[in-house]
Design a protein around this motif. Structure first.
Motif, PDB file in Angstrom:
ATOM      1  N   PRO A  81     -10.858   8.777 -13.080  1.00  0.00           N
ATOM      2  CA  PRO A  81      -9.703   9.557 -12.650  1.00  0.00           C
ATOM      3  C   PRO A  81      -9.725   9.763 -11.134  1.00  0.00           C
ATOM      4  CG  PRO A  81     -11.381  11.012 -13.547  1.00  0.00           C
ATOM      5  CD  PRO A  81     -11.902   9.604 -13.707  1.00  0.00           C
ATOM      6  N   SER A  82      -8.608   9.471 -10.487  1.00  0.00           N
ATOM      7  CA  SER A  82      -8.518   9.644  -9.038  1.00  0.00           C
ATOM      8  C   SER A  82      -7.608  10.829  -8.720  1.00  0.00           C
ATOM      9  CB  SER A  82      -7.954   8.376  -8.380  1.00  0.00           C
ATOM     10  OG  SER A  82      -7.665   8.614  -7.013  1.00  0.00           O
ATOM     11  N   ALA A  83      -8.193  11.884  -8.172  1.00  0.00           N
ATOM     12  CA  ALA A  83      -7.387  13.019  -7.724  1.00  0.00           C
ATOM     13  C   ALA A  83      -6.535  12.604  -6.529  1.00  0.00           C
ATOM     14  CB  ALA A  83      -8.294  14.186  -7.355  1.00  0.00           C
ATOM     15  N   ARG A  84      -7.047  11.674  -5.728  1.00  0.00           N
ATOM     16  CA  ARG A  84      -6.327  11.204  -4.548  1.00  0.00           C
ATOM     17  C   ARG A  84      -4.986  10.576  -4.936  1.00  0.00           C
ATOM     18  NH1 ARG A  84      -8.793   9.854   0.074  1.00  0.00           N
ATOM     19  NH2 ARG A  84     -10.803   9.553  -1.002  1.00  0.00           N
ATOM     20  N   TYR A  85      -4.978   9.819  -6.025  1.00  0.00           N
ATOM     21  CA  TYR A  85      -3.768   9.107  -6.432  1.00  0.00           C
ATOM     22  C   TYR A  85      -3.132   9.675  -7.699  1.00  0.00           C
ATOM     23  CZ  TYR A  85      -4.965   5.810  -2.789  1.00  0.00           C
ATOM     24  OH  TYR A  85      -5.248   5.246  -1.582  1.00  0.00           O
ATOM     25  N   GLY A  86      -3.752  10.687  -8.282  1.00  0.00           N
ATOM     26  CA  GLY A  86      -3.149  11.348  -9.431  1.00  0.00           C
ATOM     27  C   GLY A  86      -3.029  10.476 -10.662  1.00  0.00           C
ATOM     28  N   ARG A  87      -3.958   9.568 -10.824  1.00  0.00           N
ATOM     29  CA  ARG A  87      -3.943   8.670 -11.984  1.00  0.00           C
ATOM     30  C   ARG A  87      -5.327   8.073 -12.174  1.00  0.00           C
ATOM     31  NH1 ARG A  87      -0.082   3.897 -11.356  1.00  0.00           N
ATOM     32  NH2 ARG A  87       1.385   5.509 -10.637  1.00  0.00           N
ATOM     33  N   ARG A  88      -5.510   7.450 -13.325  1.00  0.00           N
ATOM     34  CA  ARG A  88      -6.767   6.764 -13.621  1.00  0.00           C
ATOM     35  C   ARG A  88      -6.708   5.356 -13.017  1.00  0.00           C
ATOM     36  NH1 ARG A  88     -11.170   7.258 -16.835  1.00  0.00           N
ATOM     37  NH2 ARG A  88     -10.544   9.393 -17.354  1.00  0.00           N
ATOM     38  N   LEU A  89      -7.774   4.949 -12.343  1.00  0.00           N
ATOM     39  CA  LEU A  89      -7.819   3.652 -11.681  1.00  0.00           C
ATOM     40  C   LEU A  89      -8.869   2.752 -12.334  1.00  0.00           C
ATOM     41  CD1 LEU A  89      -7.706   4.647  -7.887  1.00  0.00           C
ATOM     42  CD2 LEU A  89      -5.785   4.057  -9.386  1.00  0.00           C
ATOM     43  N   LEU A  90      -8.527   1.480 -12.472  1.00  0.00           N
ATOM     44  CA  LEU A  90      -9.455   0.435 -12.884  1.00  0.00           C
ATOM     45  C   LEU A  90      -9.480  -0.580 -11.752  1.00  0.00           C
ATOM     46  CD1 LEU A  90     -11.271  -0.970 -15.010  1.00  0.00           C
ATOM     47  CD2 LEU A  90      -9.189  -2.052 -15.904  1.00  0.00           C
ATOM     48  N   VAL A  91     -10.615  -0.678 -11.069  1.00  0.00           N
ATOM     49  CA  VAL A  91     -10.706  -1.481  -9.850  1.00  0.00           C
ATOM     50  C   VAL A  91     -11.672  -2.638 -10.079  1.00  0.00           C
ATOM     51  CG1 VAL A  91     -11.251  -1.467  -7.391  1.00  0.00           C
ATOM     52  CG2 VAL A  91     -10.244   0.574  -8.457  1.00  0.00           C
ATOM     53  N   HIS A  92     -11.139  -3.869 -10.097  1.00  0.00           N
ATOM     54  CA  HIS A  92     -11.946  -5.062 -10.329  1.00  0.00           C
ATOM     55  C   HIS A  92     -12.337  -5.696  -9.000  1.00  0.00           C
ATOM     56  CE1 HIS A  92     -10.829  -6.119 -14.787  1.00  0.00           C
ATOM     57  NE2 HIS A  92     -11.320  -4.905 -14.631  1.00  0.00           N
ATOM     58  N   HIS A  93     -13.055  -4.959  -8.170  1.00  0.00           N
ATOM     59  CA  HIS A  93     -13.408  -5.524  -6.874  1.00  0.00           C
ATOM     60  C   HIS A  93     -14.819  -5.120  -6.459  1.00  0.00           C
ATOM     61  CE1 HIS A  93      -9.501  -7.283  -6.296  1.00  0.00           C
ATOM     62  NE2 HIS A  93      -8.929  -6.117  -6.528  1.00  0.00           N
ATOM     63  N   TRP A  94     -15.383  -5.918  -5.573  1.00  0.00           N
ATOM     64  CA  TRP A  94     -16.771  -5.833  -5.132  1.00  0.00           C
ATOM     65  C   TRP A  94     -17.121  -4.457  -4.582  1.00  0.00           C
ATOM     66  CZ3 TRP A  94     -19.313  -5.153  -0.440  1.00  0.00           C
ATOM     67  CH2 TRP A  94     -20.608  -5.674  -0.329  1.00  0.00           C
ATOM     68  N   ASP A  95     -16.254  -3.873  -3.785  1.00  0.00           N
ATOM     69  CA  ASP A  95     -16.575  -2.607  -3.137  1.00  0.00           C
ATOM     70  C   ASP A  95     -16.759  -1.490  -4.164  1.00  0.00           C
ATOM     71  OD1 ASP A  95     -16.831  -1.243  -0.464  1.00  0.00           O
ATOM     72  OD2 ASP A  95     -15.228  -0.011  -1.312  1.00  0.00           O
ATOM     73  N   ASN A  96     -15.977  -1.507  -5.231  1.00  0.00           N
ATOM     74  CA  ASN A  96     -16.123  -0.511  -6.290  1.00  0.00           C
ATOM     75  C   ASN A  96     -17.480  -0.648  -6.980  1.00  0.00           C
ATOM     76  OD1 ASN A  96     -15.210   1.487  -8.279  1.00  0.00           O
ATOM     77  ND2 ASN A  96     -14.998  -0.235  -9.670  1.00  0.00           N
ATOM     78  N   ALA A  97     -17.914  -1.891  -7.170  1.00  0.00           N
ATOM     79  CA  ALA A  97     -19.224  -2.133  -7.794  1.00  0.00           C
ATOM     80  C   ALA A  97     -20.366  -1.752  -6.864  1.00  0.00           C
ATOM     81  CB  ALA A  97     -19.346  -3.598  -8.204  1.00  0.00           C
ATOM     82  N   LEU A  98     -20.098  -1.683  -5.578  1.00  0.00           N
ATOM     83  CA  LEU A  98     -21.107  -1.269  -4.603  1.00  0.00           C
ATOM     84  C   LEU A  98     -21.183   0.247  -4.483  1.00  0.00           C
ATOM     85  CD1 LEU A  98     -23.085  -1.999  -2.252  1.00  0.00           C
ATOM     86  CD2 LEU A  98     -21.084  -1.974  -0.747  1.00  0.00           C
ATOM     87  N   GLN A  99     -20.024   0.924  -4.496  1.00  0.00           N
ATOM     88  CA  GLN A  99     -19.976   2.359  -4.228  1.00  0.00           C
ATOM     89  C   GLN A  99     -20.271   3.209  -5.458  1.00  0.00           C
ATOM     90  OE1 GLN A  99     -19.716   3.283  -1.164  1.00  0.00           O
ATOM     91  NE2 GLN A  99     -19.011   1.372  -0.245  1.00  0.00           N
ATOM     92  N   GLY A 100     -19.730   2.820  -6.614  1.00  0.00           N
ATOM     93  CA  GLY A 100     -19.874   3.631  -7.809  1.00  0.00           C
ATOM     94  C   GLY A 100     -21.315   3.941  -8.199  1.00  0.00           C
ATOM     95  N   PRO A 101     -22.244   2.978  -8.102  1.00  0.00           N
ATOM     96  CA  PRO A 101     -23.628   3.254  -8.492  1.00  0.00           C
ATOM     97  C   PRO A 101     -24.263   4.432  -7.764  1.00  0.00           C
ATOM     98  CG  PRO A 101     -23.281   0.892  -8.351  1.00  0.00           C
ATOM     99  CD  PRO A 101     -22.035   1.540  -7.814  1.00  0.00           C
ATOM    100  N   ARG A 102     -23.821   4.726  -6.560  1.00  0.00           N
ATOM    101  CA  ARG A 102     -24.405   5.863  -5.836  1.00  0.00           C
ATOM    102  C   ARG A 102     -24.075   7.177  -6.526  1.00  0.00           C
ATOM    103  NH1 ARG A 102     -22.261   3.498  -0.014  1.00  0.00           N
ATOM    104  NH2 ARG A 102     -23.606   1.655   0.013  1.00  0.00           N
TER     105      ARG A 102
END
Length: 413
Positions: free
Chosen positions: A282-303
């Protein structure tokens, strides 16, 4: 989490791509001392995917393995092992080699490419998702075969770029009326159609594949009866979360198969997290649930996952708060570096910076005067400055923002 409790916790990570590997790394960086097991379906040493459609495909690199010493990191690798199910009540996953118990489970199985119906097992039909896929496609480019690419999305454009660089004859077949129709609006992507012809690739839009007939060469038959000779067919028509193994586990999935994680990437099951291409958040920034199929998401989320597992609460470092990034990705195609940041779906104004007929230009999307997304073609400074404006929700003056000679940071309202 105390050091003693950490030492008793066994974290099992399913998926040895970027998201899984970075989760293991982030746990150790945060001082996690318990056992960590990383399970991957492929037999290869864990590797990075972006080079597959570039250097590896063109034979400029043999592979793209992560430069990580997993033994020194204290991470057990179990590779070439398919995971077939999850039994949360028993805190076990099922694998081909038998059950594996966990105290904490991280689902990082990524996405799997959508296949073209009727082409499974047809000789000469390829996908481009794994290292093995890239290795199989290498000789196609080396021998300068004629290639039909099905799909003018990001992966289709990147493969067509590499194939043209290698000297292949390339025809791209797209069911929509333009490239990237599912990703970006027409006023942005229509000019991109010209990139194909400029680089010697033929782009056929509003064209659907009826069947692929094997042969030497094979034949791609379109719905309107046209026949395209092809030594190889590469299918790039999208991907879906690789979560079939979670069927019947009780974990909450959305209709598209993505794990519905919360703001700290926890799933509906206790002690189970999900990160990367397989999970929405869920993204409060965009007011919706996001599904992001990209490298940066796979890098940032694990933190965020690692911070939560190790007891990071609200506040403190940035990783201890809700996961709500500005999505970002890039693509290299037809001599252009394309970058995108944000999410434009709810924008109410589009501002052009430069002429799309030129080599460099960008587009800024606003909502109530505040930037929410930006696409930059050969304008990395626009991307960097625009991304910061999106992150800080800083309003801009539309007139100044439309002047490509004005830095975006100087267009603040």
């Amino acid at each position: 989490m105390s050091e003693q409790k950490q030492a008793e916790q066994h974290v099992v990570i399913v998926g040895a791509g970027m998201a899984g590997v970075q989760t293991a790394v982030a746990l150790r960086e945060r001082g996690f001392t318990g056992p960590v097991t990383l399970i991957g379906a492929e037999p290869h040493q864990p590797y990075d995917r972006p080079p597959l459609s570039k250097a590896v495909l063109l034979g400029k690199a043999e592979g793209s393995a992560f430069e990580i010493d997993f033994e020194e990191l204290g991470v057990e690798l179990r590779l070439g092992l398919d995971v077939t199910g999850l039994r949360a009540d028993d805190h076990e996953i099922d694998t081909e080699a038998g059950p594996v118990g966990y105290d904490v489970l991280v689902v990082a199985t990524g996405a799997q490419p959508i296949t073209l119906p009727g082409t499974e097992g047809v000789p000469g039909v390829h996908l481009l998702r794994t290292l093995d896929d890239a290795v199989r496609l290498g000789p196609v480019l080396e021998r300068r075969h004629s290639v039909v690419v099905v799909g003018a999305g990001w992966i289709g454009a990147e493969f067509a770029t590499a194939a043209r660089e290698a000297g292949c004859a390339v025809t791209v077949v797209e069911a929509a009326d333009r490239p990237l129709a599912g990703a970006l609006p027409a006023e942005v992507t229509t000019p991109m159609a010209e990139w194909y012809g400029e680089n010697g690739a033929e782009l056929l839009t509003r064209a659907r594949v009826r069947t692929v007939e094997p042969g030497t060469p094979g034949t791609v038959v379109l719905d309107d009866g046209r026949e395209l000779p092809a030594d190889a067919v590469v299918v790039g028509i999208g991907a879906v979360p690789a979560t079939g193994w979670l069927t019947g586990s009780g974990i909450a999935l959305d209709p598209g198969g993505a794990v519905t994680a919360d703001e700290r990437l926890r799933t509906s099951l206790p002690d189970v997290y999900a990160v990367g291409d397989c999970a929405s958040f869920p993204s409060a920034r965009y007011g919706r649930r996001l599904l992001v199929h990209h490298w940066d998401n796979a890098l940032q989320g694990p933190r965020t996952v690692a911070a939560t597992i190790t007891g990071g609460g609200a506040g403190g470092d940035a990783d201890s708060g809700p996961y709500d990034p500005v999505p970002y990705f890039w693509s290299e195609q037809f001599g252009r570096f394309v970058q995108y940041a944000g999410h434009h779906a709810d924008a109410d104004e589009l501002i052009r910076r430069g002429d799309p007929a030129e080599k460099t230009w960008s587009v800024l999307w606003l909502r109530a005067g505040v930037p929410v997304a930006l696409l930059a073609v050969g304008r990395p400074r626009d991307l960097a400055q625009g991304r910061r404006l999106i992150e800080s929700a800083t309003a801009v003056d539309p007139v100044r923002a439309a002047d490509p000679s004005v830095p975006l940071k100087a267009a603040v309202a």
